[in-house]
Write a protein that holds these residues in place. Structure first.
Motif, PDB file in Angstrom:
ATOM      1  N   VAL A   2      48.969  34.297  30.247  1.00  0.00           N
ATOM      2  CA  VAL A   2      49.736  35.188  31.110  1.00  0.00           C
ATOM      3  C   VAL A   2      49.260  36.616  30.848  1.00  0.00           C
ATOM      4  O   VAL A   2      49.311  37.103  29.716  1.00  0.00           O
ATOM      5  N   GLY A   3      48.775  37.279  31.891  1.00  0.00           N
ATOM      6  CA  GLY A   3      48.317  38.654  31.776  1.00  0.00           C
ATOM      7  C   GLY A   3      48.858  39.512  32.897  1.00  0.00           C
ATOM      8  O   GLY A   3      49.310  38.995  33.934  1.00  0.00           O
ATOM      9  N   ARG A   4      48.814  40.830  32.721  1.00  0.00           N
ATOM     10  CA  ARG A   4      49.329  41.736  33.747  1.00  0.00           C
ATOM     11  C   ARG A   4      48.411  41.839  34.955  1.00  0.00           C
ATOM     12  O   ARG A   4      48.867  41.957  36.082  1.00  0.00           O
ATOM     13  N   ASP A   5      47.107  41.804  34.711  1.00  0.00           N
ATOM     14  CA  ASP A   5      46.118  41.985  35.776  1.00  0.00           C
ATOM     15  C   ASP A   5      45.513  40.633  36.133  1.00  0.00           C
ATOM     16  O   ASP A   5      44.853  40.005  35.299  1.00  0.00           O
ATOM     17  N   PRO A   6      45.731  40.135  37.354  1.00  0.00           N
ATOM     18  CA  PRO A   6      45.247  38.797  37.722  1.00  0.00           C
ATOM     19  C   PRO A   6      43.740  38.622  37.548  1.00  0.00           C
ATOM     20  O   PRO A   6      43.283  37.582  37.057  1.00  0.00           O
ATOM     21  N   GLU A   7      42.956  39.611  37.953  1.00  0.00           N
ATOM     22  CA  GLU A   7      41.504  39.485  37.862  1.00  0.00           C
ATOM     23  C   GLU A   7      41.053  39.497  36.403  1.00  0.00           C
ATOM     24  O   GLU A   7      40.189  38.709  36.009  1.00  0.00           O
ATOM     25  N   ARG A   8      41.627  40.372  35.591  1.00  0.00           N
ATOM     26  CA  ARG A   8      41.287  40.410  34.169  1.00  0.00           C
ATOM     27  C   ARG A   8      41.679  39.095  33.501  1.00  0.00           C
ATOM     28  O   ARG A   8      40.942  38.575  32.670  1.00  0.00           O
ATOM     29  N   THR A   9      42.830  38.550  33.886  1.00  0.00           N
ATOM     30  CA  THR A   9      43.285  37.280  33.313  1.00  0.00           C
ATOM     31  C   THR A   9      42.335  36.154  33.691  1.00  0.00           C
ATOM     32  O   THR A   9      42.006  35.295  32.859  1.00  0.00           O
ATOM     33  N   ARG A  10      41.884  36.151  34.939  1.00  0.00           N
ATOM     34  CA  ARG A  10      40.945  35.110  35.382  1.00  0.00           C
ATOM     35  C   ARG A  10      39.643  35.187  34.586  1.00  0.00           C
ATOM     36  O   ARG A  10      39.116  34.158  34.151  1.00  0.00           O
ATOM     37  N   ARG A  11      39.122  36.388  34.396  1.00  0.00           N
ATOM     38  CA  ARG A  11      37.881  36.549  33.631  1.00  0.00           C
ATOM     39  C   ARG A  11      38.092  36.132  32.181  1.00  0.00           C
ATOM     40  O   ARG A  11      37.211  35.528  31.556  1.00  0.00           O
ATOM     41  N   PHE A  12      39.254  36.446  31.629  1.00  0.00           N
ATOM     42  CA  PHE A  12      39.569  36.072  30.252  1.00  0.00           C
ATOM     43  C   PHE A  12      39.559  34.558  30.091  1.00  0.00           C
ATOM     44  O   PHE A  12      38.975  34.022  29.136  1.00  0.00           O
ATOM     45  N   VAL A  13      40.186  33.863  31.013  1.00  0.00           N
ATOM     46  CA  VAL A  13      40.243  32.402  30.953  1.00  0.00           C
ATOM     47  C   VAL A  13      38.841  31.802  30.990  1.00  0.00           C
ATOM     48  O   VAL A  13      38.548  30.814  30.289  1.00  0.00           O
ATOM     49  N   GLN A  14      37.950  32.389  31.765  1.00  0.00           N
ATOM     50  CA  GLN A  14      36.592  31.863  31.884  1.00  0.00           C
ATOM     51  C   GLN A  14      35.822  31.927  30.561  1.00  0.00           C
ATOM     52  O   GLN A  14      34.862  31.169  30.376  1.00  0.00           O
ATOM     53  N   ARG A  15      36.233  32.788  29.652  1.00  0.00           N
ATOM     54  CA  ARG A  15      35.554  32.913  28.361  1.00  0.00           C
ATOM     55  C   ARG A  15      35.663  31.646  27.527  1.00  0.00           C
ATOM     56  O   ARG A  15      34.908  31.448  26.573  1.00  0.00           O
ATOM     57  N   PHE A  16      36.615  30.769  27.866  1.00  0.00           N
ATOM     58  CA  PHE A  16      36.876  29.597  27.029  1.00  0.00           C
ATOM     59  C   PHE A  16      36.393  28.308  27.680  1.00  0.00           C
ATOM     60  O   PHE A  16      36.804  27.210  27.281  1.00  0.00           O
ATOM     61  N   ALA A  17      35.500  28.448  28.643  1.00  0.00           N
ATOM     62  CA  ALA A  17      34.976  27.262  29.321  1.00  0.00           C
ATOM     63  C   ALA A  17      34.219  26.347  28.365  1.00  0.00           C
ATOM     64  O   ALA A  17      34.088  25.141  28.615  1.00  0.00           O
ATOM     65  N   HIS A  18      33.722  26.899  27.250  1.00  0.00           N
ATOM     66  CA  HIS A  18      32.947  26.098  26.301  1.00  0.00           C
ATOM     67  C   HIS A  18      33.821  25.251  25.390  1.00  0.00           C
ATOM     68  O   HIS A  18      33.319  24.356  24.709  1.00  0.00           O
ATOM     69  N   LEU A  19      35.119  25.530  25.351  1.00  0.00           N
ATOM     70  CA  LEU A  19      36.008  24.786  24.464  1.00  0.00           C
ATOM     71  C   LEU A  19      36.487  23.489  25.126  1.00  0.00           C
ATOM     72  O   LEU A  19      36.660  23.443  26.350  1.00  0.00           O
ATOM     73  N   PRO A  20      36.711  22.445  24.336  1.00  0.00           N
ATOM     74  CA  PRO A  20      37.205  21.184  24.894  1.00  0.00           C
ATOM     75  C   PRO A  20      38.709  21.235  25.157  1.00  0.00           C
ATOM     76  O   PRO A  20      39.471  20.375  24.729  1.00  0.00           O
ATOM     77  N   LEU A  21      39.124  22.296  25.869  1.00  0.00           N
ATOM     78  CA  LEU A  21      40.532  22.522  26.168  1.00  0.00           C
ATOM     79  C   LEU A  21      40.678  22.818  27.646  1.00  0.00           C
ATOM     80  O   LEU A  21      39.740  23.273  28.301  1.00  0.00           O
ATOM     81  N   CYS A  22      41.889  22.628  28.150  1.00  0.00           N
ATOM     82  CA  CYS A  22      42.215  23.074  29.493  1.00  0.00           C
ATOM     83  C   CYS A  22      42.860  24.449  29.377  1.00  0.00           C
ATOM     84  O   CYS A  22      44.030  24.564  29.007  1.00  0.00           O
ATOM     85  N   VAL A  23      42.090  25.507  29.633  1.00  0.00           N
ATOM     86  CA  VAL A  23      42.594  26.875  29.570  1.00  0.00           C
ATOM     87  C   VAL A  23      42.738  27.381  30.989  1.00  0.00           C
ATOM     88  O   VAL A  23      41.769  27.420  31.748  1.00  0.00           O
ATOM     89  N   GLU A  24      43.957  27.759  31.381  1.00  0.00           N
ATOM     90  CA  GLU A  24      44.221  28.143  32.755  1.00  0.00           C
ATOM     91  C   GLU A  24      45.139  29.354  32.817  1.00  0.00           C
ATOM     92  O   GLU A  24      45.806  29.703  31.832  1.00  0.00           O
ATOM     93  N   VAL A  25      45.172  29.979  33.982  1.00  0.00           N
ATOM     94  CA  VAL A  25      46.048  31.127  34.206  1.00  0.00           C
ATOM     95  C   VAL A  25      47.471  30.629  34.387  1.00  0.00           C
ATOM     96  O   VAL A  25      47.722  29.697  35.175  1.00  0.00           O
ATOM     97  N   GLY A  26      48.407  31.226  33.646  1.00  0.00           N
ATOM     98  CA  GLY A  26      49.810  30.868  33.800  1.00  0.00           C
ATOM     99  C   GLY A  26      50.364  31.432  35.095  1.00  0.00           C
ATOM    100  O   GLY A  26      50.137  32.606  35.433  1.00  0.00           O
TER     101      GLY A  26
END
Length: 313
Positions: free
Chosen positions: A156-180
């Protein structure tokens, strides 16, 4: 004198070893005087803060961290925290290492939160909700994923675009990381909720927490800063802190509900010294809501810096 840049800090402090080093430091203790705060007025943004954080062991290493916190950096696309750490020999006073504090700080901060969670969160915690999109939040995701069976992360972040870019940083992890989607839905059903923001008004809705959730409050380090609303403390049966002296004098998340009567001292049951030394217990009921409030302690920096230098001797 050795110099450790941000990459060297990341590579030199693996999560299990760092959490173990912090636990050992909270067991043995060290000299860790209160940190002075200095308010710095800025030309075009909110006031900044300068922190000085010393710690040492008699005959052992001496460490000092210099920290600048500039909340206005978010609008510049920059990290709010800049820091440097100096480690010295406790026998001769010779300078041993200069360490990138901007990486050391979020790494040891995340390790302290996960250390507390080993006592306060359910061991089978699989869903993590994170408020914040800065470097501390990123380290929290990695640290929790390293020591808990995390499968899904909601951010959960204040800025939708910044939050989306942040989530993309974890694409390498074997986790489901998504925008709340929103705070209420993001915390509903979460096993662990952590916040690493510079919020001055509550952002975690306590009414939406599920039974058994552990709430980890990291960001606020001044009396006017707050991340959890009153309902979090009304529902929590167990509140813990990293250090009583620091948390009760600096953390708005505790100072404000204590002043209003929502929280009383009897429910601030334990600190990390007591948990790590085994003199007090942590979670006892899988359905209870627990809270950990940290403001950071210089002994954590000393533990991390000492480990880093030892592993690169």
């Amino acid at each position: 004198m050795k110099v450790f840049d941000a990459e060297a800090v990341r590579n030199g402090l693996p999560w299990p070893a760092l959490v173990a080093a912090l636990r050992e430091m909270f067991v043995t203790g060290c000299e860790s005087p209160p940190r002075p705060h200095y308010t710095i007025e800025t030309a075009d943004g909110p006031p900044a803060t300068l922190l000085l954080m010393p710690a040492w062991r008699p005959g052992g290493p001496i460490g000092v961290k210099f920290v600048n916190v500039f909340p206005g950096n978010a609008a510049r696309g920059l990290s709010a925290i800049s820091a440097a750490y100096i480690l010295s020999d406790g026998t001769t006073g010779a300078m041993l290492a200069q360490i990138d504090g901007g990486e050391l700080t979020p790494r040891r901060t995340a390790a302290a939160s996960v250390l507390a969670a080993t006592f306060l969160a359910r061991p089978d915690s699989a869903t993590l909700t994170v408020f914040g999109t800065g470097n501390v939040a990123a380290n929290l995701i990695e640290a929790y994923a390293a020591l808990f069976p995390i499968e899904a992360v909601r951010v959960v972040g204040r800025d939708p675009e910044r939050t989306r870019r942040f989530v993309q940083r974890f694409a390498h992890l074997p986790l489901c990381v998504e925008v709340g989607a929103d705070p209420e839905r993001a915390v509903a059903g979460a096993d662990i909720v952590t916040a690493a923001t510079l919020a001055t008004a509550p952002i975690i809705p306590g009414a939406a927490l599920s039974p058994g959730t552990h709430v980890d409050l990291v960001g606020g380090f001044r009396p006017d800063m707050r991340e959890a609303d009153d309902a979090v403390f009304e529902r929590a049966t167990f509140v813990a802190v990293d250090t009583r002296e620091g948390a009760l004098s600096e953390a708005g998340d505790l100072i404000q509900p204590l002043a209003s009567g929502v929280l009383d001292m009897a429910r601030i049951k334990v600190d990390l010294f007591e948990l790590c030394r085994g003199t007090r217990a942590g979670r006892t009921d899988p359905a209870e809501i627990t809270v950990f409030k940290s403001v950071g302690a210089s002994l954590e920096d000393l533990a991390a810096a000492s480990l880093l230098v030892q592993q690169n001797a």
